[in-house]
Design an enzyme around this catalytic site. Structure first.
Site, short mmCIF file in Angstrom:
data_model
loop_
_atom_site.label_atom_id
_atom_site.label_comp_id
_atom_site.label_asym_id
_atom_site.label_seq_id
_atom_site.Cartn_x
_atom_site.Cartn_y
_atom_site.Cartn_z
N GLU A 409 31.86 28.14 -69.78
CA GLU A 409 32.91 29.16 -69.53
C GLU A 409 34.29 28.49 -69.50
O GLU A 409 35.18 28.86 -68.75
CB GLU A 409 32.67 29.92 -68.21
CG GLU A 409 31.24 30.36 -68.01
CD GLU A 409 30.93 31.81 -68.38
OE1 GLU A 409 31.87 32.58 -68.56
OE2 GLU A 409 29.74 32.13 -68.52
C1 FAD Z 1 23.85 24.78 -71.19
C2 FAD Z 1 25.02 25.35 -71.92
C3 FAD Z 1 25.10 26.72 -72.11
C4 FAD Z 1 26.17 27.25 -72.86
N1 FAD Z 1 26.19 28.60 -73.12
C5 FAD Z 1 27.08 29.07 -74.03
C6 FAD Z 1 26.98 30.43 -74.51
O1 FAD Z 1 26.13 31.21 -74.09
N2 FAD Z 1 27.87 30.83 -75.46
C7 FAD Z 1 28.83 30.01 -75.97
O2 FAD Z 1 29.59 30.44 -76.82
N3 FAD Z 1 28.96 28.73 -75.51
C8 FAD Z 1 28.11 28.24 -74.58
N4 FAD Z 1 28.20 26.93 -74.13
C9 FAD Z 1 29.24 26.09 -74.68
C10 FAD Z 1 30.29 25.68 -73.64
O3 FAD Z 1 31.12 26.76 -73.34
C11 FAD Z 1 31.03 24.47 -74.21
O4 FAD Z 1 30.13 23.38 -74.13
C12 FAD Z 1 32.31 24.16 -73.49
O5 FAD Z 1 33.27 25.14 -73.73
C13 FAD Z 1 32.88 22.80 -73.88
O6 FAD Z 1 32.90 22.62 -75.27
P1 FAD Z 1 32.28 21.29 -75.90
O7 FAD Z 1 30.93 21.11 -75.35
O8 FAD Z 1 32.43 21.37 -77.36
O9 FAD Z 1 33.17 20.13 -75.33
P2 FAD Z 1 34.55 19.61 -75.94
O10 FAD Z 1 35.43 20.76 -76.23
O11 FAD Z 1 34.29 18.64 -77.00
O12 FAD Z 1 35.13 18.85 -74.66
C14 FAD Z 1 34.74 17.54 -74.28
C15 FAD Z 1 35.73 17.03 -73.23
O13 FAD Z 1 37.06 17.04 -73.77
C16 FAD Z 1 37.91 17.77 -72.94
N5 FAD Z 1 38.90 18.47 -73.76
C17 FAD Z 1 38.68 19.25 -74.83
N6 FAD Z 1 39.84 19.76 -75.28
C18 FAD Z 1 40.80 19.30 -74.46
C19 FAD Z 1 42.22 19.49 -74.40
N7 FAD Z 1 42.87 20.30 -75.23
N8 FAD Z 1 42.88 18.84 -73.43
C20 FAD Z 1 42.23 18.05 -72.54
N9 FAD Z 1 40.93 17.85 -72.55
C21 FAD Z 1 40.21 18.47 -73.49
C22 FAD Z 1 37.00 18.76 -72.21
O14 FAD Z 1 37.59 19.23 -71.01
C23 FAD Z 1 35.76 17.92 -71.98
O15 FAD Z 1 35.92 17.14 -70.84
C24 FAD Z 1 27.17 26.39 -73.36
C25 FAD Z 1 27.11 25.02 -73.13
C26 FAD Z 1 26.03 24.50 -72.44
C27 FAD Z 1 25.97 23.00 -72.28
#
Ligand code: FAD
Length: 600
Positions: A409
């Site tokens: 989220e």
């Molecule tokens: C178990 C699970 C269930 C999920 N369920 C859903 C679902 O039902 N539907 C759905 O759509 N998604 C879902 N997600 C996805 C989830 O919302 C994302 O994993 C989350 O938004 C983070 O994206 P990412 O994993 O690509 O991490 P990234 O975006 O790659 O982030 C990695 C790190 O970089 C940091 N970062 C990224 N961008 C910036 C920035 N601009 N400035 C500073 N720091 C930054 C982040 O804070 C984090 O610490 C789920 C994820 C998991 C693990």
């Protein structure tokens, strides 16, 4: 500070919220508490009883049917349709009661994520953005649990940067269907869902649109269940769309408005993470007290040691403060909804805009609620010692399950940025927040620090609350003035400011609750005294967080006389708050021990 309107998100910063206008959890009705009891009973009997999440996990094929059978039972009991109106087969709970329901879900461990997705991000896009005909078509089967639903935003290359997804929809030559191609990742409930809300770009659009996609449309392939660190009773898969044919009318809302929709749905999900965290922390406290009062070391229950009481005191205090903020805003969302409907908004617009209004508070609560919950899981393991590290007690599961709440989220970094970004937008772009009121409130807060007279009960604490707000406005204003547009790239400062903002909001929520309780008749005086202590303890810690954040921010952008003045202001406005935290935490811990948990 004066109160003009109580229904503007973020306005808590500029004015005093009146005690009468604020909702406190003690005001839930018998009927609302029965909903909480129903869901708690279900989770204890059907989920805990079967060991779902611990011994039965969705990533093990053999357990899938068991988990899904509990999902069906939840549906039969109405638990899949709590937010869906009665005319579509749901319970039609107001938003604040749906938060109370979410608190109760915590007893279902990671199964809570399954029901949470079904009742929130999975179904709300249809409830809030669909036409009547589409609601009638989809919602009854979702409310009954006959059809699982999911929310597909994230892609391998588009996580936090959610608008950068590559999934595309193109209208076919006949103009009847969109043809969808792309890949979604981490999709909760994806392994069994029949209905997917999918965010994708149409043609070469820069902005996302949203579609309702049925599994039966074909062209959908699912990945294997992800092997995750925790939430093992929650399905998480990749979803692939290969020429998936979607009827044109299944475009959800307007073309290009999907990203706004996605974010707004997440506002609701964010405050629900905090509500679930409140439930998790209460459950954690019960388990901690059960164990520490019976585990004997050095000839006494370990619960009697000050080091243990300190931990219990901190968890209880966080629970109390976050709970105060969650239900305060839940009620505000409901009031805003009623206000919008009264002023002529359509059903959908009223739902959408009531939620959007409190984006700042939802982001704050998501961050603080998830971090307090993760801290609880960690400290629970510590208090269980070796038994906490063992798979036997289930405490390690709580620790692993809680961890996801800081990631999904919107990660906590993104939510910290969002709370501040939304404040700037409302104050300087849309001008929904009246900046002049902010200036008046800052001046009056500074002046009150030089008023030698005591102005009644909790006046010192409310002065600190106002100081937190004023300091946030002062430092944010000065940093914005100095760095201008570059501030967004100075993320360390943004994180600091977001933490001061959060401390201002949550401490205020805790004290408004205590003040309201003081005015109520028939409140148990011991209970009131403990709640007052918890509010004070939260403030004590919040001042530390804010002091550190303020110094970090000021040292990072300011210099010369400005820095000197700002630092003096911090020292004056966030001066030492003279309480005895050790004694107070002990009293809180002793009270909880006597009650067998956080039972208010
Ligand atoms: C178990 C699970 C269930 C999920 N369920 C859903 C679902 O039902 N539907 C759905 O759509 N998604 C879902 N997600 C996805 C989830 O919302 C994302 O994993 C989350 O938004 C983070 O994206 P990412 O994993 O690509 O991490 P990234 O975006 O790659 O982030 C990695 C790190 O970089 C940091 N970062 C990224 N961008 C910036 C920035 N601009 N400035 C500073 N720091 C930054 C982040 O804070 C984090 O610490 C789920 C994820 C998991 C693990």
């Amino acid at each position: 500070m004066s109160e003009k309107s109580k229904l503007i998100g973020g306005s808590f910063l500029f004015k005093d919220t009146s005690v009468e206008s604020v909702f406190i959890p003690e005001e839930f009705t018998e009927e609302q508490l029965m909903i909480l009891q129903t869901v708690q009973d279900f989770m204890i009997k059907e989920v805990q009883g079967l060991g779902i999440g611990r011994v039965a996990a969705l990533d093990a094929e053999k357990d899938k049917d068991l988990v899904l059978s509990v999902f069906k039972k939840a549906g039969e009991l109405g638990l899949c349709g709590v937010s869906i109106d009665e005319k579509y087969g749901g319970m039609g709970l107001d938003f604040n009661t749906s938060l109370l329901f979410t608190e109760g879900l915590a007893g279902g461990f990671s199964f809570a994520t399954t029901i949470g997705c079904q009742t929130s991000i999975g179904s709300l896009p249809i409830l809030w953005y669909r036409t009547e005909a589409q609601k009638i078509k989809y919602l009854p089967a979702i409310a009954s649990g006959e059809k699982g639903c999911s929310y597909c935003l994230t892609e391998p290359g588009a996580g936090s940067d959610a608008n950068s997804g590559k999934t595309r929809a193109v209208l076919n030559a006949e103009g009847t269907h969109y043809i969808l191609n792309g890949q979604k990742m981490w999709i909760t409930n994806g392994g069994f869902a029949e209905v997917f809300t999918v965010f994708a770009k149409i043609d070469e659009d820069e902005k996302l649109s949203a579609f309702i996609v049925e599994k039966g449309f074909g062209g959908i392939e699912l990945g294997k269940e992800e092997k995750k660190m925790g939430i093992k009773a929650s399905s998480t898969v990749q979803v692939f769309f290969n020429d998936c044919k979607i009827p044109k009318e299944n475009l959800l809302g307007e073309r290009g408005k999907g990203f706004n929709m996605a974010l707004n749905i997440l506002n609701s999900g964010r405050i629900k993470i905090a509500a679930g965290g409140v439930g998790g922390m209460k459950n954690g406290l019960a388990k901690i007290l059960e164990y520490t009062t019976t585990r004997i070391q050095f000839n006494q229950p370990i619960a009697e040691f000050g080091a243990m009481k300190q931990k219990v005191g901190i968890i209880a205090t966080n629970t109390f403060a976050i709970e105060s903020g969650v239900y305060r805003i839940g009620a505000e969302v409901d009031k805003k909804h009623a206000e919008l409907k009264e002023s002529g908004s359509s059903y959908n617009d009223a739902k959408i805009n009531a939620m959007r209004e409190f984006a700042i508070e939802c982001a704050i609560l998501k961050v603080q609620g998830s971090e307090a919950m993760c801290n609880t899981g960690d400290e629970a393991i510590q208090m269980f010692g070796g038994m906490g590290y063992s798979m036997e007690t289930g405490v390690e599961m709580a620790y692993r399950d809680a961890r996801i709440t800081k990631i999904y989220e919107g990660t906590n970094e993104i939510n910290r940025m969002l709370s501040l970004g939304e404040f700037y937008k409302r104050a300087f772009v849309t001008k929904e927040l009246n900046i002049k009121e902010g200036v008046v409130s800052v001046l009056s807060s500074i002046a009150q620090n030089y008023n030698p007279f005591n102005r009644g009960d909790l006046s010192q604490e409310m002065e600190f609350v106002n100081n937190l707000k004023a300091l946030f406005l002062i430092i944010t204003g000065s940093a914005g003035n100095k760095l201008k547009a570059k501030l967004v790239n100075e993320q360390e400062i943004v994180m600091n400011l977001a933490d001061i903002l959060a401390m201002a909001f949550i401490t205020e929520s805790a004290f408004l609750r205590v003040k309201k309780l003081n005015e109520k008749k028939g409140i148990d005086s011991t209970e009131l005294a403990i709640k007052t202590k918890m509010a004070k303890l939260y403030l004590y810690d919040a001042l530390d967080v804010a002091r550190k954040s303020a110094h970090n921010a000021i040292d990072s952008y300011s210099s010369g006389i400005e820095k000197f003045i700002l630092k003096r202001l911090v020292r004056r406005m966030l001066r030492t708050y003279s309480i005895n935290p050790k004694d107070m935490r002990r009293e809180v811990a002793d009270y909880l021990m006597k009650m067998g948990g956080y039972k208010f």
